[in-house]
Design a protein around this motif. Structure first.
Motif, PDB file in Angstrom:
ATOM      1  N   ALA A 173       7.040  20.540  33.859  1.00 33.93           N
ATOM      2  CA  ALA A 173       6.534  20.521  32.483  1.00 33.93           C
ATOM      3  C   ALA A 173       5.087  20.989  32.425  1.00 33.93           C
ATOM      4  O   ALA A 173       4.687  21.734  31.511  1.00 33.93           O
ATOM      5  N   LEU A 174       4.265  20.570  33.414  1.00 35.05           N
ATOM      6  CA  LEU A 174       2.861  20.980  33.425  1.00 35.05           C
ATOM      7  C   LEU A 174       2.714  22.472  33.694  1.00 35.05           C
ATOM      8  O   LEU A 174       1.862  23.145  33.102  1.00 35.05           O
ATOM      9  N   ILE A 175       3.554  23.008  34.571  1.00 36.68           N
ATOM     10  CA  ILE A 175       3.502  24.448  34.867  1.00 36.68           C
ATOM     11  C   ILE A 175       3.926  25.253  33.639  1.00 36.68           C
ATOM     12  O   ILE A 175       3.295  26.251  33.280  1.00 36.68           O
ATOM     13  N   ASP A 176       4.994  24.830  32.978  1.00 38.34           N
ATOM     14  CA  ASP A 176       5.462  25.539  31.783  1.00 38.34           C
ATOM     15  C   ASP A 176       4.410  25.523  30.684  1.00 38.34           C
ATOM     16  O   ASP A 176       4.254  26.497  29.939  1.00 38.34           O
ATOM     17  N   HIS A 177       3.670  24.428  30.596  1.00 36.55           N
ATOM     18  CA  HIS A 177       2.636  24.341  29.560  1.00 36.55           C
ATOM     19  C   HIS A 177       1.556  25.386  29.770  1.00 36.55           C
ATOM     20  O   HIS A 177       0.986  25.919  28.799  1.00 36.55           O
ATOM     21  N   ARG A 178       1.248  25.696  31.024  1.00 34.77           N
ATOM     22  CA  ARG A 178       0.196  26.685  31.302  1.00 34.77           C
ATOM     23  C   ARG A 178       0.713  28.115  31.259  1.00 34.77           C
ATOM     24  O   ARG A 178      -0.028  29.039  30.912  1.00 34.77           O
ATOM     25  N   LEU A 179       1.961  28.323  31.611  1.00 32.93           N
ATOM     26  CA  LEU A 179       2.470  29.687  31.746  1.00 32.93           C
ATOM     27  C   LEU A 179       3.193  30.190  30.500  1.00 32.93           C
ATOM     28  O   LEU A 179       3.233  31.389  30.250  1.00 32.93           O
ATOM     29  N   MET A 180       3.782  29.291  29.720  1.00 34.09           N
ATOM     30  CA  MET A 180       4.528  29.711  28.531  1.00 34.09           C
ATOM     31  C   MET A 180       3.582  29.891  27.346  1.00 34.09           C
ATOM     32  O   MET A 180       2.521  29.263  27.267  1.00 34.09           O
ATOM     33  N   THR A 181       3.995  30.735  26.418  1.00 32.50           N
ATOM     34  CA  THR A 181       3.266  30.815  25.155  1.00 32.50           C
ATOM     35  C   THR A 181       3.496  29.519  24.377  1.00 32.50           C
ATOM     36  O   THR A 181       4.489  28.818  24.597  1.00 32.50           O
ATOM     37  N   PRO A 182       2.568  29.163  23.478  1.00 35.73           N
ATOM     38  CA  PRO A 182       2.755  27.921  22.723  1.00 35.73           C
ATOM     39  C   PRO A 182       4.078  27.854  21.982  1.00 35.73           C
ATOM     40  O   PRO A 182       4.700  26.791  21.889  1.00 35.73           O
ATOM     41  N   ILE A 183       4.547  28.990  21.464  1.00 35.78           N
ATOM     42  CA  ILE A 183       5.806  28.990  20.709  1.00 35.78           C
ATOM     43  C   ILE A 183       6.976  28.717  21.646  1.00 35.78           C
ATOM     44  O   ILE A 183       7.858  27.905  21.352  1.00 35.78           O
ATOM     45  N   THR A 184       7.003  29.405  22.790  1.00 29.82           N
ATOM     46  CA  THR A 184       8.097  29.193  23.737  1.00 29.82           C
ATOM     47  C   THR A 184       8.098  27.773  24.274  1.00 29.82           C
ATOM     48  O   THR A 184       9.145  27.128  24.395  1.00 29.82           O
ATOM     49  N   PHE A 185       6.902  27.259  24.597  1.00 35.39           N
ATOM     50  CA  PHE A 185       6.808  25.885  25.095  1.00 35.39           C
ATOM     51  C   PHE A 185       7.293  24.897  24.041  1.00 35.39           C
ATOM     52  O   PHE A 185       7.976  23.914  24.360  1.00 35.39           O
ATOM     53  N   MET A 186       6.967  25.137  22.784  1.00 32.80           N
ATOM     54  CA  MET A 186       7.376  24.243  21.712  1.00 32.80           C
ATOM     55  C   MET A 186       8.894  24.213  21.566  1.00 32.80           C
ATOM     56  O   MET A 186       9.502  23.160  21.356  1.00 32.80           O
ATOM     57  N   HIS A 187       9.539  25.379  21.701  1.00 34.62           N
ATOM     58  CA  HIS A 187      10.968  25.452  21.445  1.00 34.62           C
ATOM     59  C   HIS A 187      11.834  25.117  22.655  1.00 34.62           C
ATOM     60  O   HIS A 187      13.019  24.809  22.492  1.00 34.62           O
ATOM     61  N   GLU A 188      11.268  25.177  23.864  1.00 29.34           N
ATOM     62  CA  GLU A 188      12.096  24.981  25.048  1.00 29.34           C
ATOM     63  C   GLU A 188      11.754  23.736  25.851  1.00 29.34           C
ATOM     64  O   GLU A 188      12.633  23.192  26.528  1.00 29.34           O
ATOM     65  N   VAL A 189      10.518  23.264  25.785  1.00 33.12           N
ATOM     66  CA  VAL A 189      10.087  22.175  26.664  1.00 33.12           C
ATOM     67  C   VAL A 189       9.685  20.929  25.887  1.00 33.12           C
ATOM     68  O   VAL A 189      10.055  19.821  26.246  1.00 33.12           O
ATOM     69  N   MET A 190       8.933  21.115  24.827  1.00 35.86           N
ATOM     70  CA  MET A 190       8.417  19.963  24.077  1.00 35.86           C
ATOM     71  C   MET A 190       9.545  19.144  23.465  1.00 35.86           C
ATOM     72  O   MET A 190      10.573  19.690  23.073  1.00 35.86           O
ATOM     73  N   PRO A 191       9.366  17.818  23.376  1.00 34.96           N
ATOM     74  CA  PRO A 191      10.339  17.006  22.631  1.00 34.96           C
ATOM     75  C   PRO A 191      10.356  17.432  21.162  1.00 34.96           C
ATOM     76  O   PRO A 191       9.371  17.964  20.640  1.00 34.96           O
ATOM     77  N   HIS A 192      11.478  17.230  20.509  1.00 34.26           N
ATOM     78  CA  HIS A 192      11.593  17.605  19.102  1.00 34.26           C
ATOM     79  C   HIS A 192      12.057  16.404  18.287  1.00 34.26           C
ATOM     80  O   HIS A 192      12.558  15.412  18.826  1.00 34.26           O
ATOM     81  N   MET A 193      11.875  16.504  16.993  1.00 33.91           N
ATOM     82  CA  MET A 193      12.237  15.412  16.102  1.00 33.91           C
ATOM     83  C   MET A 193      13.745  15.380  15.895  1.00 33.91           C
ATOM     84  O   MET A 193      14.400  16.422  15.847  1.00 33.91           O
ATOM     85  N   HIS A 194      14.289  14.183  15.762  1.00 33.68           N
ATOM     86  CA  HIS A 194      15.722  13.995  15.496  1.00 33.68           C
ATOM     87  C   HIS A 194      15.869  13.504  14.058  1.00 33.68           C
ATOM     88  O   HIS A 194      15.302  12.467  13.686  1.00 33.68           O
ATOM     89  N   ARG A 195      16.614  14.249  13.241  1.00 36.24           N
ATOM     90  CA  ARG A 195      16.641  13.985  11.807  1.00 36.24           C
ATOM     91  C   ARG A 195      18.079  13.942  11.297  1.00 36.24           C
ATOM     92  O   ARG A 195      19.015  14.297  12.002  1.00 36.24           O
ATOM     93  N   HIS A 196      18.232  13.500  10.067  1.00 37.33           N
ATOM     94  CA  HIS A 196      19.504  13.639   9.356  1.00 37.33           C
ATOM     95  C   HIS A 196      19.192  13.951   7.899  1.00 37.33           C
ATOM     96  O   HIS A 196      18.119  13.627   7.387  1.00 37.33           O
TER      97      HIS A 196
END
Length: 666
Positions: free
Chosen positions: A271-294
């Motif tokens: 996760a730390l490596i991806d944060h430095r190497l990925m663009t913010p958009i890619t990191f947001m969509h592939e690594v970061m936790p996301h909200m769970h909604r209904h």
């Protein structure tokens, strides 16, 4: 001997056969209640049992002599009955935050058992009365050997068998608690081949901008520790010292490729490596936790907006038309759309107009909440899209976070389910599914970036196709058929309108998304807009105008055919009135229709209202005369007063002629 319940017992026949007591003696003591018969004999196979601890002491001593194994059984029974799993130890060893290291499940269970065994032994030690009863005298640590082995046999602990080592572990446990049971190989940096400092160096090499492979990271690390390369901190410029990365013999800490791979692929490090190497958009969509909604239960509780490029290109400009959609989140229906050749403000305004026309035509209220993006909507953040101005709630989604906007999901659903089925060439060139993957033929020219499109279309073709797709999408079955069985998206929209919606504020809508034109109030009654005369709703509206200023701004809404439906006038930020188009009537009486007569009556009403307003507020006349400001002389008749006698005051010795003073005052 055997246990009956929680008590160690001996049978009547063993007492008699062992010569501990005779049968008549047994019957006599039992009748007198000198011991407890926990189970009476009832025929064959069910013999009487006597609790050993209830026998008189001299008989208990004989039992120990005749049946020496009974003491061991008695000890085992006591230990088993007093052993309890330590629940606090369970929480400690299964929590990384509490014990400081993530233990494997089997190791955590082992340490829980060891803690529970130590608790049992400490309990045995502290209960001196029980110890004396068990061992017949002073507590002896030598007796603990049997206890340790009994607990090992029944519960499988891994505590030391040596009494001295066991005593040391007990004292360590009392002093340091659960942490002393954890092996040094867990969480102990000195036991690691790769300590924290070395691990951070490996990670620092791995996050180079060129995204090195694991083998490249290994080569760079080994080159550094052997002195071939220098490694420095780019923020501080500090050089790392290779002598700090040596083993216990002072030799360079050379790592294997497997070790590098293991540390680079630890979930935390990944996760730390991806944060430095990925663009913010890619990191947001592939690594970061996301909200769970209904979704909500009612339609128009929330409406989501988003733009997109239509998937096919125009024939004249070779570009894709831009579209802007409004989706009801609960039903998924598209309730507003607009098209333009460029993504500009007009595209958004046309979309709002289209949505409000539908809401007005259906008699629905204003959406309770809107979800918008920042690019084109931010210009209205402090006006039209400020919470409470038009919509009670407004949410501006984070830039570039497509997963936050519900409209992004609906755009994808419309494209995959409807457009892909109805048209050719709908999909993505990088799609995993072959059916959804598009392909283009490259033209190898001097630019090397030209592709051959299979077909181009006119503006009218693309817009008409998309409008048909929207209609088909809205009237397709709702995706949640378990909840809305047999209902289309449109059915769900219509059947679940939020009952608490506010009515449409057309004056505000017209001001921000309507057409605007400057005009003047004429004859205190009407404005001319778009070649027609629009009357004030009441004469009192002129009271809101600024002094000596009859100029106003007219904002109006139109229908799909461009016909004006609602007209409002403002003067600056001040709302003045909603205008009415009464129309004109034919003056030829022979040609007048019912419509002409109705218009004539309406106009006469307006004029009558004006006359009544003037009469009710008529100004009353006042008389005016000129004020005479000339000075006037007052004639005083001369009066002859006899001269009074002069009298000397006794107090002050002064004399005063009061009659003369009175004449002077006149």
């Amino acid at each position: 001997m055997e246990y009956y319940g929680d008590r160690l017992c001996i049978s009547m026949r063993d007492l008699v056969a062992g010569g501990i007591m005779s049968e008549p003696n047994y019957k006599q003591l039992a009748a007198r209640g000198r011991f407890d018969v926990v189970r009476k004999g009832r025929g064959q196979g069910c013999y009487a049992l006597v609790a050993v601890d209830s026998l008189p002491q001299r008989y208990q001593d004989k039992v120990k002599e005749v049946y020496p194994d009974g003491a061991q059984a008695r000890l085992e029974g006591w230990i088993k009955s007093n052993y309890e799993i330590d629940q606090q130890a369970t929480v400690f060893f299964f929590s990384k935050e509490k014990c400081g290291v993530a233990l494997p499940r089997e190791k955590a269970q082992e340490y829980i058992t060891n803690a529970s065994v130590l608790n049992t032994c400490i309990k045995l030690y502290e209960r001196a009365a029980t110890a004396q009863k068990l061992f017949g005298g002073k507590y002896d640590w030598g007796m603990m050997t049997a206890t340790i082995e009994i607990l090992r046999k029944h519960f499988g602990h891994t505590l030391p068998a040596s009494t001295l080592r066991f005593r040391k572990k007990v004292n360590d446990y009392k002093a340091n608690g659960y942490a002393c049971l954890i092996s040094g190989k867990f969480g102990n940096q000195s036991a690691r081949k790769v300590d924290y400092k070395t691990e951070r160096l490996i990670l620092g090499i791995a996050v180079q901008p060129n995204k090195p492979w694991n083998t490249n990271v290994l080569e760079l690390y080994n080159s550094f520790v052997t002195g071939e390369f220098d490694v420095f901190d780019p923020d501080t410029g500090e050089l790392f010292n290779p002598d700090d990365f040596t083993d216990k013999n002072g030799e360079p800490m050379v790592l294997s490729e497997a070790t590098i791979c293991n540390y680079l692929n630890k979930p935390k490090n990944r996760a730390l490596i991806d944060h430095r190497l990925m663009t913010p958009i890619t990191f947001m969509h592939e690594v970061m936790p996301h909200m769970h909604r209904h979704h909500g239960e009612f339609s128009l509780s929330k409406v989501s907006f988003d733009d997109r490029d239509l998937p096919r290109k125009l024939k004249d400009t070779r570009i894709r038309p831009k579209a802007y959609y409004a989706y009801d989140v609960t039903s998924g229906c598209c309730i507003g759309y607009a098209y333009n050749r460029t993504k500009n403000v007009d595209l958004v305004v046309d979309m709002f107009r289209n949505m409000f026309r539908l809401l007005d035509r259906q008699g629905w209220g204003c959406p309770a909440e809107v979800e918008v993006e920042n690019h084109l909507m931010s210009q209205w953040r402090d006006s039209f899209l400020r919470a409470g101005v038009m919509f009670p709630f407004v949410r501006f989604c984070a830039p570039m976070n497509s997963q936050e906007k519900h409209a992004e999901q609906f755009n994808g659903a419309k494209k995959r389910s409807i457009e892909h089925r109805n048209h050719v060439g709908i999909g993505k060139f990088f799609a995993k599914s072959r059916q959804y993957r598009t392909e283009s033929n490259k033209v190898f020219d001097e630019f090397n970036n030209t592709y051959v499109e299979k077909e181009y279309y006119t503006w009218d073709e693309l817009i008409a196709d998309d409008m048909r797709d929207i209609y088909e999408y809205n009237h397709a079955l709702h995706p949640n058929q378990k909840k809305y069985k047999g209902m289309t998206r449109w059915d769900v929209l219509v059947a679940n309108i939020n009952p608490t919606l506010q009515p449409l504020d057309k004056a505000t809508i017209a001001r921000y998304v309507g057409e605007r034109v400057g005009t003047t109030i004429r004859r205190n009654s009407y404005c001319r807009v778009a070649g027609e005369d629009w009357w004030l709703s009441k004469t009192e509206a002129i009271e809101l105008l600024s002094p000596n200023d009859y100029k106003v701004e007219a904002y109006y809404l139109t229908d799909e055919e461009g016909k004006v439906t609602d007209m409002f006038i403002y003067q600056g930020d001040m709302y003045i009135d909603r205008l009415e188009n009464i129309g004109t009537y034919n003056t030829a009486r022979a040609e007048q229709t019912e419509a002409d007569e109705r218009i004539f009556v309406e106009q006469r009403k307006k004029i009558s209202q004006f006359n009544k307003y003037v009469e009710d507020n008529a100004i009353g006349r006042v008389g005016v005369i000129e004020r005479d400001t000339r000075s006037q002389t007052i004639e005083v008749e001369e009066v002859i007063v006899p001269e009074p006698e002069t009298r000397e005051t006794q107090d002050y010795g002064l004399s005063e002629d009061y009659a003369a003073r009175a004449l002077q005052d006149l």
